[in-house]
Write a protein that holds these residues in place. Structure first.
Motif, PDB file in Angstrom:
ATOM      1  N   GLU A 188      46.288  28.380   0.851  1.00 52.68           N
ATOM      2  CA  GLU A 188      45.087  28.980   0.264  1.00 52.68           C
ATOM      3  C   GLU A 188      43.817  28.198   0.598  1.00 52.68           C
ATOM      4  OE1 GLU A 188      45.829  29.465  -3.899  1.00 52.68           O
ATOM      5  OE2 GLU A 188      47.342  31.032  -3.578  1.00 52.68           O
ATOM      6  N   HIS A 189      43.836  27.521   1.740  1.00 52.13           N
ATOM      7  CA  HIS A 189      42.683  26.775   2.238  1.00 52.13           C
ATOM      8  C   HIS A 189      42.199  25.717   1.247  1.00 52.13           C
ATOM      9  CE1 HIS A 189      42.369  30.533   4.735  1.00 52.13           C
ATOM     10  NE2 HIS A 189      42.229  29.604   5.673  1.00 52.13           N
ATOM     11  N   GLN A 190      43.128  25.134   0.520  1.00 50.02           N
ATOM     12  CA  GLN A 190      42.745  24.136  -0.476  1.00 50.02           C
ATOM     13  C   GLN A 190      42.017  22.955   0.159  1.00 50.02           C
ATOM     14  OE1 GLN A 190      42.819  24.448  -3.744  1.00 50.02           O
ATOM     15  NE2 GLN A 190      41.800  22.458  -3.898  1.00 50.02           N
ATOM     16  N   ALA A 191      42.450  22.552   1.360  1.00 47.46           N
ATOM     17  CA  ALA A 191      41.803  21.426   2.040  1.00 47.46           C
ATOM     18  C   ALA A 191      40.346  21.739   2.356  1.00 47.46           C
ATOM     19  CB  ALA A 191      42.559  21.073   3.320  1.00 47.46           C
ATOM     20  N   THR A 192      40.064  23.003   2.651  1.00 47.08           N
ATOM     21  CA  THR A 192      38.677  23.397   2.941  1.00 47.08           C
ATOM     22  C   THR A 192      37.800  23.249   1.711  1.00 47.08           C
ATOM     23  OG1 THR A 192      39.302  24.945   4.700  1.00 47.08           O
ATOM     24  CG2 THR A 192      37.178  25.315   3.625  1.00 47.08           C
ATOM     25  N   TRP A 193      38.319  23.677   0.554  1.00 48.01           N
ATOM     26  CA  TRP A 193      37.495  23.606  -0.661  1.00 48.01           C
ATOM     27  C   TRP A 193      37.253  22.155  -1.059  1.00 48.01           C
ATOM     28  CZ3 TRP A 193      36.474  27.837   0.930  1.00 48.01           C
ATOM     29  CH2 TRP A 193      37.344  28.920   1.015  1.00 48.01           C
ATOM     30  N   GLU A 194      38.220  21.287  -0.802  1.00 51.23           N
ATOM     31  CA  GLU A 194      38.023  19.859  -1.059  1.00 51.23           C
ATOM     32  C   GLU A 194      36.998  19.271  -0.089  1.00 51.23           C
ATOM     33  OE1 GLU A 194      41.935  18.281  -0.747  1.00 51.23           O
ATOM     34  OE2 GLU A 194      42.631  19.166  -2.640  1.00 51.23           O
ATOM     35  N   PHE A 195      37.062  19.709   1.163  1.00 49.99           N
ATOM     36  CA  PHE A 195      36.075  19.279   2.160  1.00 49.99           C
ATOM     37  C   PHE A 195      34.677  19.723   1.740  1.00 49.99           C
ATOM     38  CE2 PHE A 195      33.490  20.274   5.888  1.00 49.99           C
ATOM     39  CZ  PHE A 195      33.580  19.110   6.635  1.00 49.99           C
ATOM     40  N   LEU A 196      34.564  20.958   1.284  1.00 47.97           N
ATOM     41  CA  LEU A 196      33.274  21.496   0.836  1.00 47.97           C
ATOM     42  C   LEU A 196      32.720  20.677  -0.321  1.00 47.97           C
ATOM     43  CD1 LEU A 196      31.047  23.653   0.641  1.00 47.97           C
ATOM     44  CD2 LEU A 196      32.651  25.073  -0.668  1.00 47.97           C
ATOM     45  N   ASP A 197      33.562  20.344  -1.274  1.00 51.76           N
ATOM     46  CA  ASP A 197      33.107  19.538  -2.417  1.00 51.76           C
ATOM     47  C   ASP A 197      32.595  18.176  -1.953  1.00 51.76           C
ATOM     48  OD1 ASP A 197      33.555  21.407  -4.383  1.00 51.76           O
ATOM     49  OD2 ASP A 197      35.602  20.748  -4.786  1.00 51.76           O
ATOM     50  N   ARG A 198      33.269  17.577  -0.974  1.00 51.64           N
ATOM     51  CA  ARG A 198      32.815  16.276  -0.466  1.00 51.64           C
ATOM     52  C   ARG A 198      31.468  16.391   0.222  1.00 51.64           C
ATOM     53  NH1 ARG A 198      38.290  15.966   1.078  1.00 51.64           N
ATOM     54  NH2 ARG A 198      37.788  16.315   3.282  1.00 51.64           N
ATOM     55  N   ARG A 199      31.265  17.455   0.975  1.00 52.92           N
ATOM     56  CA  ARG A 199      29.979  17.632   1.663  1.00 52.92           C
ATOM     57  C   ARG A 199      28.850  17.825   0.646  1.00 52.92           C
ATOM     58  NH1 ARG A 199      33.139  16.370   4.523  1.00 52.92           N
ATOM     59  NH2 ARG A 199      32.128  14.467   3.821  1.00 52.92           N
ATOM     60  N   ILE A 200      29.098  18.581  -0.395  1.00 51.19           N
ATOM     61  CA  ILE A 200      28.062  18.780  -1.412  1.00 51.19           C
ATOM     62  C   ILE A 200      27.796  17.485  -2.152  1.00 51.19           C
ATOM     63  CG2 ILE A 200      27.503  19.988  -3.554  1.00 51.19           C
ATOM     64  CD1 ILE A 200      28.850  22.449  -2.454  1.00 51.19           C
ATOM     65  N   ASP A 201      28.838  16.705  -2.402  1.00 48.53           N
ATOM     66  CA  ASP A 201      28.639  15.395  -3.027  1.00 48.53           C
ATOM     67  C   ASP A 201      27.766  14.505  -2.142  1.00 48.53           C
ATOM     68  OD1 ASP A 201      30.057  15.944  -5.306  1.00 48.53           O
ATOM     69  OD2 ASP A 201      31.956  15.109  -4.562  1.00 48.53           O
ATOM     70  N   ASN A 202      27.986  14.553  -0.824  1.00 48.67           N
ATOM     71  CA  ASN A 202      27.162  13.789   0.106  1.00 48.67           C
ATOM     72  C   ASN A 202      25.693  14.188  -0.016  1.00 48.67           C
ATOM     73  OD1 ASN A 202      29.677  13.870   2.734  1.00 48.67           O
ATOM     74  ND2 ASN A 202      29.400  12.409   1.073  1.00 48.67           N
ATOM     75  N   VAL A 203      25.446  15.495  -0.113  1.00 50.42           N
ATOM     76  CA  VAL A 203      24.079  15.992  -0.238  1.00 50.42           C
ATOM     77  C   VAL A 203      23.443  15.490  -1.530  1.00 50.42           C
ATOM     78  CG1 VAL A 203      22.670  18.059  -0.557  1.00 50.42           C
ATOM     79  CG2 VAL A 203      24.459  18.037   1.187  1.00 50.42           C
ATOM     80  N   MET A 204      24.191  15.541  -2.625  1.00 50.49           N
ATOM     81  CA  MET A 204      23.662  15.097  -3.903  1.00 50.49           C
ATOM     82  C   MET A 204      23.322  13.607  -3.867  1.00 50.49           C
ATOM     83  SD  MET A 204      23.578  17.900  -5.498  1.00 50.49           S
ATOM     84  CE  MET A 204      23.061  17.300  -7.102  1.00 50.49           C
ATOM     85  N   GLN A 205      24.142  12.817  -3.188  1.00 48.53           N
ATOM     86  CA  GLN A 205      23.863  11.391  -3.055  1.00 48.53           C
ATOM     87  C   GLN A 205      22.599  11.158  -2.237  1.00 48.53           C
ATOM     88  OE1 GLN A 205      27.472   9.883  -1.339  1.00 48.53           O
ATOM     89  NE2 GLN A 205      28.690  10.324  -3.167  1.00 48.53           N
ATOM     90  N   PHE A 206      22.429  11.966  -1.188  1.00 45.84           N
ATOM     91  CA  PHE A 206      21.235  11.839  -0.364  1.00 45.84           C
ATOM     92  C   PHE A 206      19.983  12.229  -1.142  1.00 45.84           C
ATOM     93  CE2 PHE A 206      18.332  13.626   2.943  1.00 45.84           C
ATOM     94  CZ  PHE A 206      18.015  12.413   3.551  1.00 45.84           C
TER      95      PHE A 206
END
Length: 226
Positions: A167-185
């Protein structure tokens, strides 16, 4: 019965999707779609002057429309805003009916001659997300929000294309990490702006940013200064 351009394009697109996995978004696919639908070749070319390239963009737009329909039907009010963004991106990917068509589209829009079309399509998706989620920014933030989300969305799509997890779980985890990166920036940028030692150095860039205005809907131009 008279058929509208939109109806004819939808028929062509549906027919093309039966061939894209084998021939990509190519002239061969377009001609096969015309033959399958029985449409007049001249009429079909008037609808899609660039053939399958225009059908690929229509397929992308169809996915955007499905995403917006789902966003309108879902209650996201209890989610943090960053989670609403993540949900919208997920809805957009879950709207895809043919993963191979997206893969072939990514190859098409990676070509220099069509790169601008691909970038415009991604920007349009991200603009649709921000607008649907109630963004009211009128300054430089209008641009930075969409540019940042475009980078997140593009990288997530590429990851999703190769994802074989359930169910593309790895993709949703990847997406969460990218958004976390943006929030940190974003937090880093805010800290920089608050630093009194850097305020004189940022005066010029800040003034220029304050002059930028978001485009009015319907304008041909991407934005304005002043």
């Amino acid at each position: 019965m008279t058929m509208s351009y939109e109806q004819a394009r939808d028929r062509l697109l549906d027919a093309a999707l039966n061939h894209v996995a084998f021939d990509g978004w190519s002239e061969e696919t377009f001609r096969a779609a015309v033959a399958d639908t029985g449409l007049d070749a001249g009429f079909a070319r008037a609808i899609c002057p660039r053939g399958a390239v225009d059908l690929a963009l229509a397929y992308h737009a169809r996915g955007d429309a499905a995403m917006l329909e789902r966003l309108a039907s879902e209650d996201l009010s209890d989610l943090r805003f960053r989670d609403r963004i993540a949900a919208a991106v997920r809805f957009r990917l879950e709207a895809v009916t043919d993963k191979e068509a997206v893969r072939r589209g990514a190859s098409l829009f990676a070509l220099p001659v069509y790169a601008a079309d691909g970038a415009k399509a991604i920007w349009g998706t991200c603009d649709a997300i921000w607008t649907a989620l109630g963004d009211t920014s009128e300054d430089v933030n209008w641009y930075t929000k969409r540019a940042t989300l475009s980078a997140v969305y593009s990288s997530t799509v590429l990851y999703w294309l190769g994802d074989q997890s359930p169910e593309h779980q790895a993709t949703w985890e990847f997406l969460d990490r990218r958004i976390d990166n943006v929030m940190q920036f974003e937090k880093f940028k805010a800290d920089i702006r608050k630093n009194p030692l850097l305020k004189p150095l940022l005066a010029g860039p800040n003034w220029l940013a304050q002059q930028m205005r978001a485009p009015r809907r319907g304008d041909d131009l991407p934005g304005s200064l002043g």
